[in-house]
Design a protein around this motif. Structure first.
Motif, PDB file in Angstrom:
ATOM      1  N   ASP B 144       0.816  -1.210   0.000  1.00 43.54           N
ATOM      2  CA  ASP B 144       0.000   0.000   0.000  1.00 43.54           C
ATOM      3  C   ASP B 144       0.851   1.262   0.000  1.00 43.54           C
ATOM      4  O   ASP B 144       0.329   2.359  -0.199  1.00 43.54           O
ATOM      5  CB  ASP B 144      -0.935   0.016   1.214  1.00 43.54           C
ATOM      6  CG  ASP B 144      -2.010  -1.046   1.104  1.00 43.54           C
ATOM      7  OD1 ASP B 144      -2.494  -1.517   2.150  1.00 43.54           O
ATOM      8  OD2 ASP B 144      -2.358  -1.403  -0.040  1.00 43.54           O
ATOM      9  N   THR B 145       2.148   1.121   0.267  1.00 44.59           N
ATOM     10  CA  THR B 145       3.012   2.310   0.272  1.00 44.59           C
ATOM     11  C   THR B 145       4.109   2.167  -0.778  1.00 44.59           C
ATOM     12  O   THR B 145       5.239   2.625  -0.585  1.00 44.59           O
ATOM     13  CB  THR B 145       3.634   2.543   1.661  1.00 44.59           C
ATOM     14  OG1 THR B 145       4.353   1.349   2.040  1.00 44.59           O
ATOM     15  CG2 THR B 145       2.564   2.850   2.696  1.00 44.59           C
ATOM     16  N   SER B 146       3.769   1.532  -1.894  1.00 45.99           N
ATOM     17  CA  SER B 146       4.720   1.354  -2.991  1.00 45.99           C
ATOM     18  C   SER B 146       4.633   2.497  -3.987  1.00 45.99           C
ATOM     19  O   SER B 146       3.539   3.001  -4.253  1.00 45.99           O
ATOM     20  CB  SER B 146       4.409   0.051  -3.753  1.00 45.99           C
ATOM     21  OG  SER B 146       4.777  -1.075  -3.009  1.00 45.99           O
ATOM     22  N   ARG B 147       5.773   2.873  -4.562  1.00 46.93           N
ATOM     23  CA  ARG B 147       5.822   3.830  -5.665  1.00 46.93           C
ATOM     24  C   ARG B 147       6.962   3.417  -6.578  1.00 46.93           C
ATOM     25  O   ARG B 147       7.830   2.611  -6.198  1.00 46.93           O
ATOM     26  CB  ARG B 147       6.085   5.271  -5.159  1.00 46.93           C
ATOM     27  CG  ARG B 147       4.940   5.908  -4.389  1.00 46.93           C
ATOM     28  CD  ARG B 147       3.716   6.209  -5.242  1.00 46.93           C
ATOM     29  NE  ARG B 147       3.998   7.145  -6.305  1.00 46.93           N
ATOM     30  CZ  ARG B 147       3.751   8.452  -6.242  1.00 46.93           C
ATOM     31  NH1 ARG B 147       3.205   8.987  -5.163  1.00 46.93           N
ATOM     32  NH2 ARG B 147       4.037   9.236  -7.266  1.00 46.93           N
ATOM     33  N   LEU B 148       6.978   4.000  -7.782  1.00 49.98           N
ATOM     34  CA  LEU B 148       8.111   3.774  -8.682  1.00 49.98           C
ATOM     35  C   LEU B 148       9.139   4.881  -8.442  1.00 49.98           C
ATOM     36  O   LEU B 148       8.792   6.070  -8.464  1.00 49.98           O
ATOM     37  CB  LEU B 148       7.649   3.767 -10.139  1.00 49.98           C
ATOM     38  CG  LEU B 148       6.743   2.586 -10.532  1.00 49.98           C
ATOM     39  CD1 LEU B 148       6.368   2.659 -12.005  1.00 49.98           C
ATOM     40  CD2 LEU B 148       7.419   1.247 -10.228  1.00 49.98           C
TER      41      LEU B 148
END
Lengths: 435, 183
Positions: B144-148
């Motif tokens: 839920d706290t992933s980004r690229l």
């Protein structure tokens, strides 16, 4: 080999040119995906890495001979064949595998003489994965979008194409499509085209996907939106003026390709109407007894790639189409490893295959460190392979040879306003580097 | 800067600051940043020269932040980052040893720069675009706290930031294999 200071890696490739699917599989209008070539090139430039093209393993040199020359041999030769439909008429002249069609427009030497029949309005693609979308997009794209590293010959053929409508046909339903959202979005937004999505296929689907993982949910929501919602002003205008169209047909399983009067070309396809048993990824398509026919001449079968056994000494599972292995270690063959599609099956994008290769490399490193690979025997590496190849009249192409071919392709491309003009004849490649 | 636009072929735009007369484009990245500059007026030429020559000499410490990357094997990699650099650029420019990071070179054509953020930091990041979500959806170990990393730019408030490089599915399977074998 960043993790092991002394390891030397030699790469053998059948074609004179490297990079495999990144050069021959990725669609010509997806140049960003090919940026990974820069990483590959950096690796190839390491003084502990060497590339030898124009060498066919299993013909010019055998795996057993490689095993004598190297401490470890990794098989990562991918999937060069395709799944067959197994239905009557699939060998009619206007039926092609998507694999061959993609090879044709991407300059794969073995597909350069495909001459696909683009003379009728409706094309049917069997399959609903990213390759199916690629093929549909290449058939329907405005030419200025296509003018990239697509081959000159195929661009000219597409410029004369009469194809106006492409159906992507799947055996199961919208919740089982194998393509991914970026590619679907691209198709929906393709200039000059409109999507043909039957609202009946999507009504009520919104409720079903409430608790489904985010990737499947967003993908389905995009299809639902395009099928059921009134388009915005710009989109409505584009759809109204579109001269080409594409659509998705669900729950249709191919039964027979119907021959035209000449008995050579296809005139249509007969399909079983199916219903779904089960749900989600494991849903099964079961025939209902109802049958439908779709009129078309061009049929592209996009139902999956397939690996082939390399030589009889390598274990191969024909049912799964992979080399039996455990974490990349080939079963019953110490010192032999595999990675990529020939290890796990022919699906996945660059990150999938990259992670998989790192995994196999980890197995090799572990075996090196734990003494499973006997390093006390020194191995000759390319030195012994070179004399074998020489005795068989085979001249390997080095990476700097490739760079000459690369430069020639880029120079030819410049004249045509393209990033490169691929050379499709291996003999021409070899002549260029005076082999 | 509100959300970085996806960059085709590695190009991108950023303002160099009040010294420069025109906008500054970063042309490609990697070892050497080549800067192509468009000049809007003759009087800016001198300012431009000043900006170009002062770029690396007069960076005050205020403009540099510290970012920590927890690698897949648990090792903490610490790097300095310039304000406005994407986390992918930090990894590349500082030569951090993260295998296979940034295969598509920041063009939103892969998910190999996937990073996991702490909840409170994640909430403060610029809004995610559909294009980034589309690629993030394909990432392994999505949280839920992933980004690229190629889409997240370093800001002053991120000094001391810690991000986690996700353990890939392949690695997890390896751990399960090893567990099975040792039983």
């Amino acid at each position: 080999s960043a993790h092991h200071r002394l390891a030397r890696v030699d790469i053998y490739e059948k074609l004179p040119v490297p990079f495999g699917l990144v050069r021959f599989g990725v669609a010509p209008d997806h140049p960003e995906v090919k940026n990974v070539i820069n990483t590959f090139t950096q690796t190839a430039h390491s003084d502990r890495c060497a590339y030898y093209g124009n060498v066919t393993i299993g013909k010019d040199v055998m795996v057993k001979e490689l095993q004598r020359a190297y401490h470890a041999v990794v098989l990562s030769y991918g999937a060069e064949d395709n799944q067959i439909l197994g239905i009557p008429g699939e060998n009619l002249s206007t039926v092609y595998s998507a694999r061959a069609f993609v090879g044709w427009y991407n300059g794969l030497p073995e597909n350069r003489d495909l001459k696909p029949d683009l003379s009728s309005e409706t094309a049917v693609v069997l399959g609903q994965g990213n390759v199916a979308l690629d093929v549909a997009r290449v058939l329907l794209s405005p030419l200025d979008i296509l003018r990239t590293d697509i081959t000159e010959g195929s661009l000219a053929a597409i410029a004369c194409s009469k194809v106006k409508r492409v159906w992507l046909v799947g055996r199961r339903g919208p919740l089982q499509v194998a393509f991914t959202i970026k590619e679907l979005r691209e198709m929906i937004n393709l200039p000059g085209t409109r999507p043909l999505l039957d609202p009946a296929d999507f009504t009520g689907l919104g409720d079903v996907i409430k608790d489904v993982p985010r990737p499947r949910k967003r993908l389905t929501e995009l299809m639902i939106k395009s099928a059921l919602e009134k388009p915005g002003e710009k989109e409505a205008a584009r759809w109204a003026s579109a001269t080409k169209e594409w659509g998705l047909k669900f729950q249709r399983s191919p039964l027979e390709v119907l021959p035209a009067a000449d008995g050579k070309q296809a005139r249509g396809i007969r399909m079983a109407v199916t219903r779904l048993e089960g749900s989600g990824e494991s849903a099964r398509a079961v025939p209902t007894g109802e049958v439908e026919e779709l009129e078309c001449r061009l049929i592209l079968s996009s139902i999956g790639y397939r690996s082939l056994p390399l030589d009889s000494s390598i274990p191969f599972d024909p049912k799964l189409g992979i080399i039996p292995n455990s974490l990349g270690r080939v079963q019953g063959a110490p010192g032999l490893y595999c990675s990529g599609w020939v290890k796990r099956g022919p699906t996945g994008v660059i990150i999938t295959t990259m992670n998989d290769s790192f995994d196999t490399a980890q197995s090799v490193l572990e075996d090196l460190q734990m003494g499973v690979l006997n390093l006390s025997n020194s191995k000759e590496g390319f030195k012994s392979v070179r004399s074998i190849l020489h005795s068989r009249g085979v001249h390997p192409v080095t990476f700097s040879d490739w760079e000459k071919i690369d430069a020639a392709e880029v120079a030819r491309g410049k004249l045509a306003g393209k990033p490169r003009e691929k050379i499709v004849d291996p003999q021409e490649m070899l002549q260029l580097i005076s082999h | 800067m509100a959300g970085r636009r996806p960059r085709k072929g590695g190009g991108g735009t950023e303002a160099l600051g009040p010294l420069a007369g025109g906008k500054c484009w970063r042309v490609g990245w990697g070892g050497a940043d080549r800067v192509a500059v468009s000049v809007s007026s003759a009087s800016s030429i001198f300012s431009m020269w000043l900006a170009l020559t002062s770029c690396n000499l007069f960076d005050s410490s205020v403009d540099r932040m510290t970012v920590h990357f927890i690698n897949r094997d648990g090792e903490r990699l610490t790097a300095t980052a310039k304000e406005g650099e994407s986390l992918l650029e930090v990894v590349v420019n500082q030569n951090l040893g993260i295998d296979g990071f940034g295969a598509c070179e920041g063009t939103l054509a892969c998910s190999t720069c996937h990073l996991i953020f702490e909840e409170d930091v994640f909430q403060k990041l610029d809004t995610i675009t559909d294009e980034e979500l589309d690629m993030l959806d394909l990432a392994y170990g999505l949280t839920d706290t992933s980004r690229l990393g190629c889409q997240v730019c370093v800001k002053k408030a991120m000094d001391g930031l810690t991000v986690q490089v996700p353990v890939e599915v392949a690695d997890m399977r390896r751990e399960l294999e090893v567990e099975k074998q040792s039983k």
